[in-house]
Design a protein around this motif. Sequence first.
Motif, PDB file in Angstrom:
ATOM      1  N   PHE A 299      -4.934   3.059  16.141  1.00 29.15           N
ATOM      2  CA  PHE A 299      -3.517   3.437  16.056  1.00 29.15           C
ATOM      3  C   PHE A 299      -3.301   4.946  16.088  1.00 29.15           C
ATOM      4  O   PHE A 299      -2.164   5.401  15.999  1.00 29.15           O
TER       5      PHE A 299
ATOM      6  N   THR B 239      -4.503   6.323   9.911  1.00 30.36           N
ATOM      7  CA  THR B 239      -4.623   4.890  10.217  1.00 30.36           C
ATOM      8  C   THR B 239      -6.014   4.626  10.787  1.00 30.36           C
ATOM      9  O   THR B 239      -6.727   5.566  11.156  1.00 30.36           O
TER      10      THR B 239
ATOM     11  N   THR C  86       0.845  -1.208   0.000  1.00 35.28           N
ATOM     12  CA  THR C  86       0.000   0.000   0.000  1.00 35.28           C
ATOM     13  C   THR C  86       0.875   1.251   0.000  1.00 35.28           C
ATOM     14  O   THR C  86       0.625   2.203  -0.747  1.00 35.28           O
TER      15      THR C  86
ATOM     16  N   TYR D  69       6.203   3.533  10.873  1.00 38.09           N
ATOM     17  CA  TYR D  69       6.248   5.003  10.997  1.00 38.09           C
ATOM     18  C   TYR D  69       7.372   5.448  11.920  1.00 38.09           C
ATOM     19  O   TYR D  69       7.889   6.550  11.787  1.00 38.09           O
TER      20      TYR D  69
END
Length: 348
Positions: free
Chosen positions: A80, A76, A43, A60
């Motif tokens: 998260f 997200t 993605t 991240y």
Amino acid sequence: MAEPVRIGIIGAGGIANGAHIPGYKAQGAAVEIAACADVNRATAERTAAQHGIRGVYESYDDMLQRERLDAVSICTPNKFHAPAVIAALRAGCHVLCEKPPAITAAEAREMAAEAEKAGRILTFGFMFRFSPEVQAAKRYQTAGALGEIYTGRVTAVRRRGIPAWGVFTSKELQGGGPLIDIGVHMLDAALFVMGYPEPASVSGVTHTRLGNQPPGVAPWGAWKHQDYTVEDVCNALIRFTNGAALLLETSFIANIEPMEEMNVRLSGTKAGVKLFPFSVFREEHGTIVNEQAAWQPSGNNHHREIAHFVQAVRGQVAPLSTPEEAIRLQRIIEAIYRSAEAGRSVDA
Ligand SMILES: NC(=O)c1ccc[n+]([C@@H]2O[C@H](COP(=O)([O-])OP(=O)(O)OC[C@H]3O[C@@H](n4cnc5c(N)ncnc54)[C@H](O)[C@@H]3O)[C@@H](O)[C@H]2O)c1
């Protein structure tokens, strides 16, 4: 010319590709989208390739460590938001976090404390606040034209609108269904216009009667009913310490008339307002009148939100949505779910 604001994207799915990235790109040379991170590497790679983003990360934390970012967008699933916000603030970034701010009030408090400590902006993706309608209602309220707002109705209903994509039907990943996903937009808009009053108590009811059954007519695609763990419908009465109250109605699926309605109606001592279409209700010269805007600017509210965030990062404007408001909002949402579970009113 000032250096471009260096942006990172955390979570490169639907809202990142559909709103945040196009919003930043609309800022032209003022912004560089330097990197994106997604737990799903494919993605992240697809998004980066499509938008010419150089940095691609699965984690991240790695992105925050290796890139010199000024700010991040957090896109997200809700579970998260808090950890990603806290990591980004600790890395010295300003943060635009998608709605809802978090799942719990405790998370919202932790995020607010971290923003304070870091001295960085923490703001949220309540793009309806940037709509001409909400802005108009806020101007009426600020000018005193509505008097004291003491009652209102918040509507965010869909008749057959369970998303068949993403994780919107997972209580664990999203924290709930229509209340925390779409109700939160209209509740935030109502509270914003009211001046974010302090919540006192709530009485909430939720039902899961249709979403956990095999889909019948599914205009938004056939959802996985076996994995459906959120509410179909939520009704709530929210009381504030200033005596005001709001009625809230929200649904993903219900046997109701409109296919979809997102709206807020607020009534004050001098006049009332409805957001969509923007209308004012009052008595004038012995007549009960309804007034509507004859014209409102067009445009994309997501783009307005992103443009405002970039200006805020540059120190040109104050963020419109604040961590303190997020705490009040999450207290209400959490209390509604708690009340529904307990079958009685609870303090917010
Ligand atoms: N403002 C709006 O109108 C609006 C509209 C849609 C969604 N949203 C919000 O945006 C958020 C995301 O929704 P979406 O529709 O884009 O979902 P999505 O499922 O399309 O995308 C989420 C992405 O996050 C990634 N991800 C999951 N956990 C991660 C992690 N720990 N680190 C990095 N990436 C991670 C997933 O792999 C996925 O690609 C939600 O909070 C939702 O409420 C807001």
